[in-house]
Design a protein around this motif. Structure first.
Motif, PDB file in Angstrom:
ATOM      1  N   ASP A 180     -19.879 -49.517  38.401  1.00 56.75           N
ATOM      2  CA  ASP A 180     -19.379 -48.359  37.641  1.00 56.75           C
ATOM      3  C   ASP A 180     -19.507 -47.072  38.448  1.00 56.75           C
ATOM      4  O   ASP A 180     -18.596 -46.235  38.455  1.00 56.75           O
ATOM      5  N   ARG A 181     -20.632 -46.915  39.147  1.00 63.28           N
ATOM      6  CA  ARG A 181     -20.818 -45.711  39.962  1.00 63.28           C
ATOM      7  C   ARG A 181     -19.828 -45.682  41.125  1.00 63.28           C
ATOM      8  O   ARG A 181     -19.337 -44.619  41.508  1.00 63.28           O
ATOM      9  N   SER A 182     -19.563 -46.841  41.718  1.00 60.46           N
ATOM     10  CA  SER A 182     -18.611 -46.905  42.832  1.00 60.46           C
ATOM     11  C   SER A 182     -17.240 -46.413  42.398  1.00 60.46           C
ATOM     12  O   SER A 182     -16.619 -45.575  43.065  1.00 60.46           O
ATOM     13  N   ILE A 183     -16.761 -46.925  41.276  1.00 63.84           N
ATOM     14  CA  ILE A 183     -15.442 -46.531  40.789  1.00 63.84           C
ATOM     15  C   ILE A 183     -15.444 -45.066  40.380  1.00 63.84           C
ATOM     16  O   ILE A 183     -14.494 -44.319  40.650  1.00 63.84           O
ATOM     17  N   GLY A 184     -16.534 -44.624  39.752  1.00 63.39           N
ATOM     18  CA  GLY A 184     -16.624 -43.228  39.344  1.00 63.39           C
ATOM     19  C   GLY A 184     -16.607 -42.270  40.519  1.00 63.39           C
ATOM     20  O   GLY A 184     -15.963 -41.210  40.455  1.00 63.39           O
ATOM     21  N   GLY A 205     -12.964 -45.779  51.399  1.00 66.20           N
ATOM     22  CA  GLY A 205     -12.830 -47.108  51.981  1.00 66.20           C
ATOM     23  C   GLY A 205     -14.142 -47.855  52.045  1.00 66.20           C
ATOM     24  O   GLY A 205     -14.207 -49.056  51.756  1.00 66.20           O
ATOM     25  N   ARG A 206     -15.219 -47.161  52.391  1.00 65.36           N
ATOM     26  CA  ARG A 206     -16.530 -47.819  52.489  1.00 65.36           C
ATOM     27  C   ARG A 206     -17.015 -48.278  51.124  1.00 65.36           C
ATOM     28  O   ARG A 206     -17.574 -49.368  50.982  1.00 65.36           O
ATOM     29  N   ILE A 207     -16.808 -47.448  50.102  1.00 65.74           N
ATOM     30  CA  ILE A 207     -17.262 -47.832  48.764  1.00 65.74           C
ATOM     31  C   ILE A 207     -16.431 -48.980  48.222  1.00 65.74           C
ATOM     32  O   ILE A 207     -16.966 -49.953  47.674  1.00 65.74           O
ATOM     33  N   ALA A 208     -15.112 -48.900  48.364  1.00 64.62           N
ATOM     34  CA  ALA A 208     -14.260 -49.985  47.874  1.00 64.62           C
ATOM     35  C   ALA A 208     -14.562 -51.290  48.590  1.00 64.62           C
ATOM     36  O   ALA A 208     -14.501 -52.375  47.995  1.00 64.62           O
ATOM     37  N   ASP A 209     -14.930 -51.186  49.863  1.00 61.04           N
ATOM     38  CA  ASP A 209     -15.197 -52.385  50.660  1.00 61.04           C
ATOM     39  C   ASP A 209     -16.428 -53.148  50.166  1.00 61.04           C
ATOM     40  O   ASP A 209     -16.541 -54.354  50.403  1.00 61.04           O
ATOM     41  N   ASN A 214      -9.413 -53.673  46.977  1.00 64.18           N
ATOM     42  CA  ASN A 214      -8.743 -53.801  48.277  1.00 64.18           C
ATOM     43  C   ASN A 214      -7.568 -52.838  48.386  1.00 64.18           C
ATOM     44  O   ASN A 214      -7.290 -52.288  49.457  1.00 64.18           O
ATOM     45  N   HIS A 215      -6.873 -52.628  47.269  1.00 60.82           N
ATOM     46  CA  HIS A 215      -5.761 -51.689  47.280  1.00 60.82           C
ATOM     47  C   HIS A 215      -6.274 -50.260  47.466  1.00 60.82           C
ATOM     48  O   HIS A 215      -5.642 -49.458  48.171  1.00 60.82           O
ATOM     49  N   ALA A 216      -7.419 -49.965  46.868  1.00 63.64           N
ATOM     50  CA  ALA A 216      -7.980 -48.616  47.009  1.00 63.64           C
ATOM     51  C   ALA A 216      -8.367 -48.318  48.447  1.00 63.64           C
ATOM     52  O   ALA A 216      -8.207 -47.185  48.924  1.00 63.64           O
ATOM     53  N   ARG A 217      -8.879 -49.314  49.165  1.00 66.19           N
ATOM     54  CA  ARG A 217      -9.334 -49.032  50.523  1.00 66.19           C
ATOM     55  C   ARG A 217      -8.188 -48.898  51.516  1.00 66.19           C
ATOM     56  O   ARG A 217      -8.424 -48.619  52.703  1.00 66.19           O
ATOM     57  N   LEU A 218      -6.947 -49.070  51.070  1.00 71.14           N
ATOM     58  CA  LEU A 218      -5.805 -48.806  51.943  1.00 71.14           C
ATOM     59  C   LEU A 218      -5.821 -47.379  52.472  1.00 71.14           C
ATOM     60  O   LEU A 218      -5.320 -47.108  53.566  1.00 71.14           O
ATOM     61  N   VAL A 219      -6.380 -46.445  51.692  1.00 71.71           N
ATOM     62  CA  VAL A 219      -6.373 -45.044  52.113  1.00 71.71           C
ATOM     63  C   VAL A 219      -7.160 -44.848  53.403  1.00 71.71           C
ATOM     64  O   VAL A 219      -6.917 -43.907  54.156  1.00 71.71           O
ATOM     65  N   HIS A 220      -8.119 -45.737  53.651  1.00 74.03           N
ATOM     66  CA  HIS A 220      -8.901 -45.654  54.890  1.00 74.03           C
ATOM     67  C   HIS A 220      -8.199 -46.349  56.039  1.00 74.03           C
ATOM     68  O   HIS A 220      -8.123 -45.811  57.151  1.00 74.03           O
ATOM     69  N   HIS A 221      -7.664 -47.528  55.802  1.00 70.08           N
ATOM     70  CA  HIS A 221      -7.062 -48.311  56.876  1.00 70.08           C
ATOM     71  C   HIS A 221      -5.656 -47.834  57.240  1.00 70.08           C
ATOM     72  O   HIS A 221      -5.217 -48.033  58.379  1.00 70.08           O
ATOM     73  N   TYR A 222      -4.949 -47.238  56.294  1.00 67.70           N
ATOM     74  CA  TYR A 222      -3.576 -46.788  56.538  1.00 67.70           C
ATOM     75  C   TYR A 222      -3.417 -45.343  56.051  1.00 67.70           C
ATOM     76  O   TYR A 222      -2.839 -45.091  54.995  1.00 67.70           O
TER      77      TYR A 222
END
Length: 427
Positions: A13-17, A35-39, A278-286
């Motif tokens: 919950d904290r990660s998403i928040g 990206g680190r949190i989503a990962d 995984n979709h959220a961490r796209l902001v870091h990789h792309y």
């Protein structure tokens, strides 16, 4: 502290928040931290569901095993978990000492990241011709540790590899220049011009590591590290010395949490949540897509996911299965990525800048490009700022200084040129 299972679910919950908080107003957007949190949840959503759905006597044990498995990835992962939930500091074991040198499956040594000490600088200069290296890429972005810069230098070797490289067509070719990947944190001075990218010198000053690029480029940071991403590093002087002291036994991670007891609806719900993260961490990789990734929609769909998993796990029999079916239905609809809005004339807060020089990477050509991410205001000054981006293919000019990331900047489009005063020029 709450139970370990509640702590495990609360961490989700904290990660998403926190991801939502960084995306609500683009002025605080941090693609790397998102990206680190989503990962975290790539390999840990299933263990959370497994712990929540285990028989009561096993829940605490499985939650403890899941948290320890999560933190076992390294000191950086443990620090991130404790940053999200400080109470975990007393629960998690201390981080294992991390090796800077490892061995591959053939027993050859290969390097990780080295803190940029005077000794490491001397070793780099001995093995690589920094003075004739060329900047291959540079990325600058604000982070929770201040301005962060990633710099890749393509550098000739001072040693000769014993064997050539086998190319894609099966022929043997010389090894290309070795990439040296520098990470600089707490950057207090950044000055880079892509027209002046040949040659590099590294030193230690009283203020921290310093990097000189070309005639006028300059980087000054509070700390820095370097990863010699060289497949022939084992033949360098530093690699041969490391071979004498690096153990042959490969460190083993903790065993992953057993999840074989999950039912099909439980596993499907966990996997749907993984896909959202995984979709959220796209902001870091792309980063070129970051402004079009619907982070807030993802966070809205996944809000209170940890609490929802705990609630569903309290059901019995068919009701529990129905609850997880409903969670899977809620989480499986990933909002589509949309074309990002272009940076427009007016006030901006720069959140990311990247330059890539055209190059061949093991017979694969890579085009040159420049990518910018910037927060811009709406018509109503009280409304949170939104994220916009601009991508330049084959840029003919790229110049940036650290002042480009100051607040209160205005961006201008002058024909094909994008400019923030003298602090940023892209064409």
């Amino acid at each position: 502290m709450s139970s370990l299972l509640e702590a495990f679910a609360g961490l989700l919950d904290r990660s998403i928040g926190e991801i939502a908080a960084m995306a609500t107003d683009a002025r605080s957007f941090d693609a790397t931290r998102i990206g680190r949190i989503a990962d975290i949840w790539d390999n840990n959503a299933v263990p959370l569901v497994s712990a929540a759905c285990a028989p009561w006597p096993l829940r605490s044990r499985r939650a403890s095993a899941g948290l320890r498995w999560m933190a076992d990835l390294g000191a950086d992962r443990r620090r991130l978990m404790v940053d999200l939930d400080p109470s975990l500091d007393k629960v998690l074991p201390t981080a294992r000492p991390e090796r800077s040198v490892h061995r591959d499956y053939q027993g050859r040594v290969f390097p990780g990241a080295f803190r940029l000490t005077a000794g490491i600088i001397d070793a780099l200069v001995h093995d690589y011709d920094l003075a004739n290296g060329s900047v291959r890429s540079l990325t600058a972005q604000p982070s929770d540790e201040g301005l962060q810069v990633h710099l890749t230098l393509a550098t000739p070797r001072r040693f000769t590899p014993t064997a050539g490289r086998i190319s894609r067509d099966g022929s043997r070719k010389p090894w290309p220049a070795a990439p040296l990947r520098f990470t600089l944190n707490g950057v207090t001075k950044l000055q880079f011009d892509a027209e002046d990218r040949i040659g590099m010198a590294v030193s230690r000053t009283d203020a921290g590591p310093a990097v000189t690029i070309g005639r006028t480029g300059r980087l000054l940071a509070t700390e820095a590290s370097v990863w010699p991403d060289d497949p022939r590093w084992n033949e360098s002087t530093a690699g041969q010395a490391a071979d004498l002291t690096t153990p042959h036994a490969r460190p083993q991670r903790r065993k992953p949490l057993q999840t074989s007891t999950l039912t099909a609806p439980q596993r499907a719900a966990a996997q749907a949540l993984v896909m959202l993260m995984n979709h959220a961490r796209l902001v870091h990789h792309y980063p070129n897509l970051a402004a079009g990734v619907p982070i807030l929609d993802i966070c809205r769909i996944a809000a209170d996911a940890g609490s929802a998993i705990l609630s569903a796990s309290t059901r019995r029999g068919a009701e529990r299965q129905t609850a997880f079916v409903e969670l899977e239905r809620r989480w499986r609809h990933i909002p589509p990525t949309v074309p990002p809005e272009a940076i427009r004339y007016g006030p901006v807060v720069l959140r990311h800048a990247r330059y890539d020089e055209p190059h061949d990477d093991y017979d694969v050509p890579h085009d040159g490009c420049a990518v910018l991410l910037a927060a811009v205001p709406g018509a109503d000054p009280a409304v949170p700022w939104t994220l916009t981006s601009e991508e330049f293919t084959h840029p003919s000019r790229f110049r940036i200084t650290s002042t480009a990331f100051n607040d209160g900047q205005h961006i201008h489009h002058d024909g094909e040129v994008l400019r923030i005063g003298d602090a940023l020029v892209v064409r």
